[in-house]
Design an enzyme around this catalytic site. Structure first.
Site, PDB file in Angstrom:
ATOM      1  N   SER A 135       0.884  -1.046   0.197  1.00  0.00           N
ATOM      2  CA  SER A 135       0.300  -0.094  -0.197  1.00  0.00           C
ATOM      3  C   SER A 135       0.811   1.610  -0.078  1.00  0.00           C
ATOM      4  CB  SER A 135      -0.952  -0.020   1.453  1.00  0.00           C
ATOM      5  OG  SER A 135      -1.572   1.319   1.145  1.00  0.00           O
ATOM      6  N   TYR A 147      -0.999  -0.621  10.115  1.00  0.00           N
ATOM      7  CA  TYR A 147      -1.040  -0.588   9.009  1.00  0.00           C
ATOM      8  C   TYR A 147       0.027   0.169   8.076  1.00  0.00           C
ATOM      9  CZ  TYR A 147      -3.558  -0.636   4.184  1.00  0.00           C
ATOM     10  OH  TYR A 147      -3.509  -1.451   3.528  1.00  0.00           O
TER      11      TYR A 147
HETATM   12  N1  LIG Z   1      -8.640  -0.482  -1.385  1.00  0.00           N
HETATM   13  C1  LIG Z   1      -7.828   0.034  -1.413  1.00  0.00           C
HETATM   14  O1  LIG Z   1      -7.859   1.687  -1.481  1.00  0.00           O
HETATM   15  C2  LIG Z   1      -6.069  -0.768  -0.691  1.00  0.00           C
HETATM   16  C3  LIG Z   1      -5.002   0.385  -0.612  1.00  0.00           C
HETATM   17  C4  LIG Z   1      -4.248   0.016  -0.425  1.00  0.00           C
HETATM   18  C5  LIG Z   1      -4.401  -1.180  -0.406  1.00  0.00           C
HETATM   19  N2  LIG Z   1      -4.884  -2.129  -0.064  1.00  0.00           N
HETATM   20  C6  LIG Z   1      -4.836  -3.557   0.026  1.00  0.00           C
HETATM   21  O2  LIG Z   1      -5.784  -4.035  -0.968  1.00  0.00           O
HETATM   22  C7  LIG Z   1      -5.488  -6.044  -0.175  1.00  0.00           C
HETATM   23  C8  LIG Z   1      -7.111  -5.777  -0.473  1.00  0.00           C
HETATM   24  O3  LIG Z   1      -7.951  -5.033  -0.375  1.00  0.00           O
HETATM   25  P1  LIG Z   1      -8.623  -4.201  -1.139  1.00  0.00           P
HETATM   26  O4  LIG Z   1      -9.308  -3.112   0.025  1.00  0.00           O
HETATM   27  O5  LIG Z   1      -9.943  -5.112  -1.578  1.00  0.00           O
HETATM   28  O6  LIG Z   1     -10.216  -5.680   0.886  1.00  0.00           O
HETATM   29  P2  LIG Z   1     -11.591  -5.375   1.304  1.00  0.00           P
HETATM   30  O7  LIG Z   1     -12.586  -5.005   0.164  1.00  0.00           O
HETATM   31  O8  LIG Z   1     -11.925  -5.176   2.933  1.00  0.00           O
HETATM   32  O9  LIG Z   1     -11.059  -7.456   0.793  1.00  0.00           O
HETATM   33  C9  LIG Z   1     -10.688  -8.070   2.160  1.00  0.00           C
HETATM   34  C10 LIG Z   1      -9.975  -9.075   1.543  1.00  0.00           C
HETATM   35  O10 LIG Z   1      -9.944 -10.037   2.798  1.00  0.00           O
HETATM   36  C11 LIG Z   1     -10.862 -11.059   3.883  1.00  0.00           C
HETATM   37  N3  LIG Z   1     -10.244 -10.787   4.775  1.00  0.00           N
HETATM   38  C12 LIG Z   1     -10.393  -9.753   5.954  1.00  0.00           C
HETATM   39  N4  LIG Z   1      -9.343 -10.357   6.571  1.00  0.00           N
HETATM   40  C13 LIG Z   1      -9.962 -11.700   6.797  1.00  0.00           C
HETATM   41  C14 LIG Z   1      -8.884 -12.669   7.171  1.00  0.00           C
HETATM   42  N5  LIG Z   1      -8.785 -12.386   9.046  1.00  0.00           N
HETATM   43  N6  LIG Z   1      -8.976 -13.644   7.284  1.00  0.00           N
HETATM   44  C15 LIG Z   1      -9.476 -14.420   5.933  1.00  0.00           C
HETATM   45  N7  LIG Z   1     -10.042 -13.030   4.932  1.00  0.00           N
HETATM   46  C16 LIG Z   1      -9.884 -12.133   5.680  1.00  0.00           C
HETATM   47  C17 LIG Z   1     -12.142 -10.274   3.135  1.00  0.00           C
HETATM   48  O11 LIG Z   1     -13.083 -10.817   3.619  1.00  0.00           O
HETATM   49  P3  LIG Z   1     -14.600 -11.129   4.082  1.00  0.00           P
HETATM   50  O12 LIG Z   1     -15.341 -10.894   3.109  1.00  0.00           O
HETATM   51  O13 LIG Z   1     -15.120 -12.000   4.937  1.00  0.00           O
HETATM   52  O14 LIG Z   1     -14.350  -9.419   4.979  1.00  0.00           O
HETATM   53  C18 LIG Z   1     -12.039  -9.911   2.151  1.00  0.00           C
HETATM   54  O15 LIG Z   1     -12.561 -10.865   0.357  1.00  0.00           O
HETATM   55  C19 LIG Z   1      -4.982  -5.250   1.495  1.00  0.00           C
HETATM   56  O16 LIG Z   1      -3.903  -6.438   1.411  1.00  0.00           O
HETATM   57  C20 LIG Z   1      -4.927  -3.663   0.936  1.00  0.00           C
HETATM   58  O17 LIG Z   1      -4.085  -3.692   1.753  1.00  0.00           O
HETATM   59  C21 LIG Z   1      -6.130  -1.419  -0.300  1.00  0.00           C
END
Ligand SMILES: NC(=O)c1ccc[n+]([C@@H]2O[C@H](COP(=O)([O-])OP(=O)(O)OC[C@H]3O[C@@H](n4cnc5c(N)ncnc54)[C@H](OP(=O)(O)O)[C@@H]3O)[C@@H](O)[C@H]2O)c1
Length: 308
Positions: free
Chosen positions: A183, A195
């Site tokens: 990130s 984080y």
């Molecule tokens: N979105 C952004 O703006 C952004 C920016 C920078 C970096 N990132 C990085 O991109 C990656 C994905 O982010 P995202 O925004 O797509 O996240 P998200 O929409 O919150 O989705 C997260 C996924 O991970 C699963 N998850 C969360 N906690 C878990 C746990 N304890 N055990 C197993 N599965 C778990 C969730 O499952 P459930 O469906 O059960 O909740 C969901 O499938 C992350 O590494 C995040 O740090 C995202």
């Protein structure tokens, strides 16, 4: 040498450095992805995506399916995983899917059993996507012991442990790919200190592992993708020029595969944000990031209030 000519040399060296960086990034964006290398027959290879039930992880599952990979979907909730599996199966009838249930926040030695679930499937791609911050916009002392543990486990420990147990499988099946999702918070964002720290870990770990597999002569590519704001399950923001949706983010990340670097911005708009952080004086950057976090907090609170 006069002071003015010394400044000229420093200016010329800096311009050269940034020109090379820009040229390298542009080259990475226009060259074709080497992802097909990891699925030479176009149908036998498997990918494992962690956190695949929503957001960018589900985007990866869709994009990898489109590219002919069979997919292991990892998540913590079996029912939700099954629903996502059915959805994908209907969209991609020729692709095989399997489910792996494991809570990344609450990890124990049973992670050692994940290779048994892979069995003899030809796993060649591991996408370490699971991550996030459940207590965003809080200072360090506002977090409990459990908050800190959850964030470190979900973003860093699980990635490290699953990579540790699957690396022998990936090496055996090589050429293989490990894609780690980082990130822009790795720059050091206020009010998400843990984080941010875990994403710094993701980047250092990726660099170190890339060096290690190369030093051992293994054909495993390790690539960390630095991600800025993306509309996802947990980041309910509007899509715009600098904010892609989850599937676009996943597709852009897969396009960077084979770029020859251990760390890269996946999406061009995030690269622009990153460069502007690189060029900002630190005091300005801290103020700007604090303001950004403050307005994101307000937006999140407004959205929450509307939902209630
Ligand atoms: N979105 C952004 O703006 C952004 C920016 C920078 C970096 N990132 C990085 O991109 C990656 C994905 O982010 P995202 O925004 O797509 O996240 P998200 O929409 O919150 O989705 C997260 C996924 O991970 C699963 N998850 C969360 N906690 C878990 C746990 N304890 N055990 C197993 N599965 C778990 C969730 O499952 P459930 O469906 O059960 O909740 C969901 O499938 C992350 O590494 C995040 O740090 C995202």
């Amino acid at each position: 040498m006069s002071i003015s000519s010394a400044f000229c040399y420093v200016g010329a060296a800096t311009t050269c450095y940034w020109t090379i960086q820009l040229a390298r990034y542009l080259y990475c964006c226009i060259r074709p992805s080497s992802l097909p290398r990891y699925n030479p027959t176009g149908k036998d290879a498997w990918a494992l995506v962690t956190g695949a039930t929503g957001g960018i992880g589900f985007g990866f599952a869709e994009e990898l399916s489109e590219r002919g990979f069979n997919v292991f979907l990892h998540g913590r909730n079996r029912e939700k995983l099954s629903r996502r599996q059915e959805e994908l199966q209907a969209k991609f009838p020729n692709i095989k899917y399997k489910i792996i249930v494991s809570d990344a926040a609450d990890i124990y030695e049973d992670v050692n059993l994940i290779p048994n679930e892979i069995g003899d499937a030809k796993l060649t791609v591991l996408v370490n996507n699971v991550g996030g911050e459940t207590q965003a916009y809080r200072g360090l002392t506002e977090l409990s012991y459990q908050d800190v543990r959850t964030t470190i486990n979900t973003n860093a420990t699980f990635m490290t442990q699953i990579t540790r147990v699957l690396l022998p499988v990936l090496e055996k099946n090589g050429p293989s790919l490990i894609l780690n999702i980082s990130s822009i918070a790795a720059y050091g964002m206020p009010f998400v200190p843990v984080y941010s720290g875990t994403k710094g870990f993701v980047e250092s770990f990726s660099r170190a592992l890339d060096a290690e597999v190369k030093a051992r002569g293994q054909d495993v590519e390790v690539l960390a993708i630095r991600v800025g704001s993306v509309r996802s399950q947990s980041n309910d923001v509007d899509v715009g020029l600098l904010v892609p949706d989850s599937r676009t983010m996943a597709a852009a990340s897969l396009e960077r595969v084979g770029c020859g670097l251990p760390l890269i911005f996946g999406y061009w708009g995030h690269a622009i944000a990153g460069v502007s952080l690189d060029f900002s004086p630190r005091s300005f950057m801290i103020k700007m990031l604090a303001n950004t976090m403050d307005s994101l907090k307000k937006q999140a609170e407004e959205r929450q209030a509307k939902r209630n």
